[in-house]
Motif scaffolding. Structure first.
Motif, PDB file in Angstrom:
ATOM      1  N   GLY A  37       1.213 -26.860  -6.534  1.00 42.54           N
ATOM      2  CA  GLY A  37       0.603 -27.089  -7.839  1.00 42.54           C
ATOM      3  C   GLY A  37       1.560 -27.603  -8.896  1.00 42.54           C
ATOM      4  O   GLY A  37       1.180 -27.744 -10.062  1.00 42.54           O
ATOM      5  N   LEU A  38       2.803 -27.907  -8.495  1.00 50.98           N
ATOM      6  CA  LEU A  38       3.800 -28.383  -9.456  1.00 50.98           C
ATOM      7  C   LEU A  38       3.316 -29.619 -10.205  1.00 50.98           C
ATOM      8  O   LEU A  38       3.411 -29.700 -11.428  1.00 50.98           O
ATOM      9  CB  LEU A  38       5.118 -28.695  -8.733  1.00 50.98           C
ATOM     10  CG  LEU A  38       6.180 -29.451  -9.530  1.00 50.98           C
ATOM     11  CD1 LEU A  38       6.631 -28.632 -10.729  1.00 50.98           C
ATOM     12  CD2 LEU A  38       7.364 -29.817  -8.647  1.00 50.98           C
ATOM     13  N   ALA A  39       2.791 -30.597  -9.469  1.00 51.13           N
ATOM     14  CA  ALA A  39       2.348 -31.838 -10.104  1.00 51.13           C
ATOM     15  C   ALA A  39       1.280 -31.567 -11.159  1.00 51.13           C
ATOM     16  O   ALA A  39       1.306 -32.148 -12.254  1.00 51.13           O
ATOM     17  CB  ALA A  39       1.829 -32.814  -9.047  1.00 51.13           C
ATOM     18  N   ASP A  40       0.342 -30.679 -10.855  1.00 52.61           N
ATOM     19  CA  ASP A  40      -0.717 -30.368 -11.821  1.00 52.61           C
ATOM     20  C   ASP A  40      -0.142 -29.695 -13.061  1.00 52.61           C
ATOM     21  O   ASP A  40      -0.602 -29.953 -14.184  1.00 52.61           O
ATOM     22  CB  ASP A  40      -1.765 -29.461 -11.175  1.00 52.61           C
ATOM     23  CG  ASP A  40      -2.573 -30.172 -10.100  1.00 52.61           C
ATOM     24  OD1 ASP A  40      -2.675 -31.419 -10.169  1.00 52.61           O
ATOM     25  OD2 ASP A  40      -3.096 -29.487  -9.202  1.00 52.61           O
ATOM     26  N   ARG A  41       0.857 -28.840 -12.882  1.00 50.29           N
ATOM     27  CA  ARG A  41       1.456 -28.165 -14.034  1.00 50.29           C
ATOM     28  C   ARG A  41       2.203 -29.153 -14.937  1.00 50.29           C
ATOM     29  O   ARG A  41       2.174 -29.026 -16.162  1.00 50.29           O
ATOM     30  CB  ARG A  41       2.383 -27.044 -13.555  1.00 50.29           C
ATOM     31  CG  ARG A  41       1.642 -25.860 -12.952  1.00 50.29           C
ATOM     32  CD  ARG A  41       2.555 -24.687 -12.682  1.00 50.29           C
ATOM     33  NE  ARG A  41       3.464 -24.906 -11.561  1.00 50.29           N
ATOM     34  CZ  ARG A  41       3.146 -24.693 -10.290  1.00 50.29           C
ATOM     35  NH1 ARG A  41       1.928 -24.267  -9.960  1.00 50.29           N
ATOM     36  NH2 ARG A  41       4.024 -24.903  -9.325  1.00 50.29           N
ATOM     37  N   VAL A  42       2.845 -30.134 -14.313  1.00 49.13           N
ATOM     38  CA  VAL A  42       3.529 -31.140 -15.124  1.00 49.13           C
ATOM     39  C   VAL A  42       2.518 -32.015 -15.856  1.00 49.13           C
ATOM     40  O   VAL A  42       2.683 -32.310 -17.043  1.00 49.13           O
ATOM     41  CB  VAL A  42       4.457 -32.004 -14.241  1.00 49.13           C
ATOM     42  CG1 VAL A  42       5.043 -33.161 -15.048  1.00 49.13           C
ATOM     43  CG2 VAL A  42       5.581 -31.151 -13.654  1.00 49.13           C
ATOM     44  N   ARG A  43       1.463 -32.415 -15.159  1.00 48.37           N
ATOM     45  CA  ARG A  43       0.446 -33.261 -15.799  1.00 48.37           C
ATOM     46  C   ARG A  43      -0.224 -32.547 -16.960  1.00 48.37           C
ATOM     47  O   ARG A  43      -0.636 -33.178 -17.946  1.00 48.37           O
ATOM     48  CB  ARG A  43      -0.605 -33.679 -14.770  1.00 48.37           C
ATOM     49  CG  ARG A  43      -0.091 -34.657 -13.720  1.00 48.37           C
ATOM     50  CD  ARG A  43      -1.226 -35.227 -12.888  1.00 48.37           C
ATOM     51  NE  ARG A  43      -0.714 -35.984 -11.737  1.00 48.37           N
ATOM     52  CZ  ARG A  43      -0.660 -35.517 -10.503  1.00 48.37           C
ATOM     53  NH1 ARG A  43      -1.103 -34.283 -10.241  1.00 48.37           N
ATOM     54  NH2 ARG A  43      -0.175 -36.250  -9.527  1.00 48.37           N
TER      55      ARG A  43
END
Length: 307
Positions: free
Chosen positions: A199-205
């Protein structure tokens, strides 16, 4: 003088604390009495033979590239430094042999700058390699500018923590990936922390819906793979740890000694815009233990050895 050496490639077990000859001083070098040196992952990677394909090793090798110390003697061609000057250096040559894990090191002046007056020798020793990696990545490869949003992977590590501070000094907004236990630390440096893992990408977005202007990867692997999808139009990507970045349209950074860049780091430190966290300090004779701790890869800040 006393020094740490190894006579063959291997792990921490090949390190020896022993008496060696003092280094000879070339015309464009100074003899530095080492007050502190820092451990970097490249030290044990070289020692394991990983860089044997493009760097000659002249055994026995004294490891270490970072140093903070005092000039004892200047070579006949040197006008930049004099005995008594306090200096820092990223003392890397084109071969591996005479490093900084010793009581003295002969350092070419191209590898040195004035030590920040407000840092201890232990703190200053942690600045050269990590600081230059961060500085050169941000200012040259990524060309970070005022108003940019920068994502730093492994933002609480030795390089990452300095990258956060340097990017902030350039006027950038910084998002930093780190474990939960280091989130308060990153906030203190001026970064917005996000957790590693699924879920890293979603947290950055969620923090940067339009994408980030630049990504500095200090982890590699999965973190690097998701990074291109987090970039805004025209965004830039660089990695200092994973050559796979080239296949993703980014740049690979291999830090180089640069006296001017080191001087810029000294100025940032003296303005209070750059601090170095020391994770642990070991006596020189315990360099193998310092190296083992570095190999674990979970420390925050720099690991230091002192003669």
């Amino acid at each position: 003088m006393k020094a740490i050496t190894y006579r063959t490639y291997g792990g921490p077990e090949v390190l020896e604390y022993r008496e060696v000859s003092n280094p000879k001083l070339g015309p464009d070098a100074v003899l530095v009495r080492v007050k502190a040196a820092s451990v970097n992952p490249v030290d044990w990677k070289i020692q394991a033979g990983y860089l044997d394909g493009f760097m000659d090793a002249v055994f026995p090798v004294i490891p270490g590239w970072d140093v903070a110390g005092v000039v004892e003697e200047a070579g006949v061609g040197v006008t930049e430094f004099a005995p008594g000057d306090e200096v820092i250096g990223y003392v890397r040559e084109d071969f591996v042999s005479r490093g900084t894990f010793a009581e003295y090191v002969a350092a070419p002046i191209r590898t040195l700058a004035r030590k920040p007056a407000n840092l201890s020798f232990e703190e200053a020793a942690g600045l050269p390699l990590a600081g230059l990696t961060a500085f050169q990545s941000l200012t040259r490869s990524l060309q970070v500018r005022d108003g940019d949003t920068v994502l730093v992977h492994a933002a609480a590590g030795g390089v990452g923590s300095l990258a956060v501070q340097i990017a902030r000094s350039l006027g950038a907004r910084v998002i930093g990936t780190a474990g939960e236990r280091n989130h308060a630390y990153l906030r203190g440096l001026g970064a917005e922390p996000v957790a590693y893992g699924e879920g890293l990408a979603d947290r950055v977005r969620a923090l940067a819906p339009q994408g980030v202007d630049a990504v500095l990867d200090l982890v590699g692997g999965e973190a690097l793979k998701v990074s291109p999808g987090l970039l805004a139009t025209g965004g830039r990507l660089a990695s200092a740890v994973d050559g796979a970045v080239l296949g993703l349209g980014g740049q690979y950074v291999f830090v180089r000694p640069d006296a001017g860049d080191l001087g810029a780091l000294t100025e940032l430190a003296e303005r209070g815009e750059l601090q170095v966290e020391v994770a642990a300090t070991f006596p020189l004779q315990q360099a193998a233990d310092a190296q083992r701790l570095n190999r674990e890869g979970h420390t925050r800040g720099k690991i230091i050895v002192v003669p």
